[in-house]
Design a protein around this motif. Structure first.
Motif, PDB file in Angstrom:
ATOM      1  N   UNK A  10       0.893  -1.250   0.033  1.00 57.64           N
ATOM      2  CA  UNK A  10      -0.050   0.191   0.245  1.00 57.64           C
ATOM      3  C   UNK A  10       0.808   1.156  -0.106  1.00 57.64           C
ATOM      4  N   UNK A  11       0.096   2.374  -0.391  1.00 59.91           N
ATOM      5  CA  UNK A  11       1.237   3.494  -0.577  1.00 59.91           C
ATOM      6  C   UNK A  11       1.147   4.364   0.701  1.00 59.91           C
ATOM      7  N   UNK A  12       0.414   4.030   1.682  1.00 61.40           N
ATOM      8  CA  UNK A  12       0.408   4.644   2.957  1.00 61.40           C
ATOM      9  C   UNK A  12      -0.043   3.866   4.082  1.00 61.40           C
ATOM     10  N   UNK A  13       1.134   3.272   4.576  1.00 61.71           N
ATOM     11  CA  UNK A  13       0.608   2.254   5.517  1.00 61.71           C
ATOM     12  C   UNK A  13      -0.499   2.666   6.736  1.00 61.71           C
ATOM     13  N   UNK A  14      -0.205   3.820   7.359  1.00 61.72           N
ATOM     14  CA  UNK A  14      -1.149   4.229   8.247  1.00 61.72           C
ATOM     15  C   UNK A  14      -2.481   4.499   7.761  1.00 61.72           C
ATOM     16  N   UNK A  15      -2.637   5.149   6.560  1.00 65.86           N
ATOM     17  CA  UNK A  15      -3.937   5.483   5.971  1.00 65.86           C
ATOM     18  C   UNK A  15      -4.371   4.129   5.616  1.00 65.86           C
ATOM     19  N   UNK A  16      -3.757   3.099   5.051  1.00 60.96           N
ATOM     20  CA  UNK A  16      -4.363   1.958   4.813  1.00 60.96           C
ATOM     21  C   UNK A  16      -4.941   1.081   6.059  1.00 60.96           C
ATOM     22  N   UNK A  17      -4.115   1.437   7.107  1.00 58.93           N
ATOM     23  CA  UNK A  17      -4.633   0.637   8.162  1.00 58.93           C
ATOM     24  C   UNK A  17      -5.861   1.146   8.805  1.00 58.93           C
ATOM     25  N   UNK A  18      -6.068   2.608   8.890  1.00 56.34           N
ATOM     26  CA  UNK A  18      -7.098   3.248   9.245  1.00 56.34           C
ATOM     27  C   UNK A  18      -8.390   2.561   8.414  1.00 56.34           C
ATOM     28  N   UNK A  32      -4.503  -9.183  13.677  1.00 51.31           N
ATOM     29  CA  UNK A  32      -3.268 -10.166  13.991  1.00 51.31           C
ATOM     30  C   UNK A  32      -2.160  -9.579  14.580  1.00 51.31           C
ATOM     31  N   UNK A  33      -1.645  -8.430  13.811  1.00 52.41           N
ATOM     32  CA  UNK A  33      -0.565  -7.956  14.104  1.00 52.41           C
ATOM     33  C   UNK A  33      -0.303  -6.668  13.727  1.00 52.41           C
ATOM     34  N   UNK A  34       0.283  -5.736  14.135  1.00 53.95           N
ATOM     35  CA  UNK A  34       0.703  -4.109  13.492  1.00 53.95           C
ATOM     36  C   UNK A  34       2.011  -3.736  14.295  1.00 53.95           C
ATOM     37  N   UNK A  35       2.715  -3.189  13.536  1.00 52.52           N
ATOM     38  CA  UNK A  35       3.939  -2.460  13.652  1.00 52.52           C
ATOM     39  C   UNK A  35       4.225  -1.590  12.947  1.00 52.52           C
ATOM     40  N   UNK A  36       5.383  -0.766  12.793  1.00 51.02           N
ATOM     41  CA  UNK A  36       5.773   0.198  11.931  1.00 51.02           C
ATOM     42  C   UNK A  36       5.925  -0.355  10.295  1.00 51.02           C
ATOM     43  N   UNK A  37       6.094  -1.603  10.346  1.00 51.06           N
ATOM     44  CA  UNK A  37       6.352  -2.171   8.805  1.00 51.06           C
ATOM     45  C   UNK A  37       5.339  -2.768   8.252  1.00 51.06           C
ATOM     46  N   UNK A  38       4.310  -3.247   9.187  1.00 48.23           N
ATOM     47  CA  UNK A  38       3.077  -3.953   8.483  1.00 48.23           C
ATOM     48  C   UNK A  38       1.991  -4.133   9.338  1.00 48.23           C
ATOM     49  N   UNK A  39       1.047  -4.546   8.787  1.00 51.57           N
ATOM     50  CA  UNK A  39      -0.243  -4.775   9.798  1.00 51.57           C
ATOM     51  C   UNK A  39      -0.919  -6.136   9.069  1.00 51.57           C
ATOM     52  N   UNK A  40      -1.970  -6.794  10.004  1.00 55.23           N
ATOM     53  CA  UNK A  40      -2.328  -7.900   9.169  1.00 55.23           C
ATOM     54  C   UNK A  40      -3.645  -8.161  10.164  1.00 55.23           C
ATOM     55  N   UNK A 117     -11.413   0.424  -3.139  1.00 55.47           N
ATOM     56  CA  UNK A 117     -11.146   1.057  -1.884  1.00 55.47           C
ATOM     57  C   UNK A 117      -9.910   1.490  -1.656  1.00 55.47           C
ATOM     58  N   UNK A 118      -8.951   1.278  -0.851  1.00 59.72           N
ATOM     59  CA  UNK A 118      -7.855   2.212  -0.454  1.00 59.72           C
ATOM     60  C   UNK A 118      -6.851   1.823  -1.673  1.00 59.72           C
ATOM     61  N   UNK A 119      -6.138   2.890  -2.022  1.00 58.43           N
ATOM     62  CA  UNK A 119      -5.095   2.756  -3.293  1.00 58.43           C
ATOM     63  C   UNK A 119      -6.075   2.542  -4.622  1.00 58.43           C
ATOM     64  N   UNK A 120      -7.207   2.465  -4.622  1.00 57.75           N
ATOM     65  CA  UNK A 120      -8.134   1.857  -5.824  1.00 57.75           C
ATOM     66  C   UNK A 120      -7.904   0.585  -5.949  1.00 57.75           C
ATOM     67  N   UNK A 121      -7.806  -0.249  -4.936  1.00 66.33           N
ATOM     68  CA  UNK A 121      -7.759  -1.697  -5.240  1.00 66.33           C
ATOM     69  C   UNK A 121      -9.235  -2.361  -5.089  1.00 66.33           C
ATOM     70  N   UNK A 122      -9.519  -2.894  -6.007  1.00 67.33           N
ATOM     71  CA  UNK A 122     -11.086  -3.356  -6.284  1.00 67.33           C
ATOM     72  C   UNK A 122     -10.905  -4.354  -5.165  1.00 67.33           C
ATOM     73  N   UNK A 123     -12.254  -4.297  -4.363  1.00 67.72           N
ATOM     74  CA  UNK A 123     -12.528  -5.229  -3.470  1.00 67.72           C
ATOM     75  C   UNK A 123     -14.345  -5.639  -3.310  1.00 67.72           C
ATOM     76  N   UNK A 124     -14.486  -6.856  -3.077  1.00 65.29           N
ATOM     77  CA  UNK A 124     -15.741  -7.415  -3.216  1.00 65.29           C
ATOM     78  C   UNK A 124     -16.010  -8.243  -1.996  1.00 65.29           C
ATOM     79  N   UNK A 125     -17.471  -7.941  -1.838  1.00 63.38           N
ATOM     80  CA  UNK A 125     -18.221  -8.693  -0.602  1.00 63.38           C
ATOM     81  C   UNK A 125     -19.060  -9.839  -1.096  1.00 63.38           C
TER      82      UNK A 125
END
Length: 131
Positions: A10-18, A32-40, A117-125
């Motif tokens: 993602x282009x902005x880790x903090x924005x994507x996490x929000x 699952x987890x989150x730090x300055x380098x990733x979240x899951x 969604x975020x960064x223009x990634x197409x999402x589906x439910x």
């Protein structure tokens, strides 16, 4: 065997996490987890399913038309859940590609909504149940 996990840049880790911190509970996922380098996230209640990891991209510029990720589809248990996710995405101002409806071109039952969604990634439910 099911897919173990996906990694998405993602282009902005903090924005994507929000963004995903709001979305993923609607899809029955929990952090699952989150730090300055990733979240899951992983399926809520430790149910079997694919974990989803997010990492900072080295360069911005997602396009589903290029090689790589085309879209992410999340199965939800009810049609009402599809509609809740759609309402959430629309309320945020995300670009709605398809409002909740049947998709007869896919194996029935197939009730889904699609959005960018975020960064223009197409999402589906999607719900694979008649009711």
């Amino acid at each position: 065997m099911p897919l173990g996990h996906l990694g998405i840049n993602v282009s902005d880790l903090a924005g994507a996490r929000k963004y995903y911190d709001e979305l993923m509970p609607l899809l029955d996922y929990e952090p699952l987890l989150a730090d300055d380098t990733q979240f899951a996230y992983w399926p809520a209640g430790r149910k079997p399913g694919t974990y989803v990891f997010f990492y900072p991209a080295e360069t911005p510029g997602y396009s589903r038309a290029l090689p790589g990720l085309q879209h992410l589809a999340f199965m939800v248990p009810t049609r009402a859940a599809v509609e809740r996710v759609h309402k959430w995405a629309a309320g945020r101002g995300d670009e709605i590609l398809h409002a909740p409806r049947e998709f007869p071109q896919y194996p029935p039952p197939y009730y889904a909504t699609f959005w960018n969604g975020f960064d223009g990634i197409m999402l589906e439910a999607v719900c694979h149940k008649d009711a």
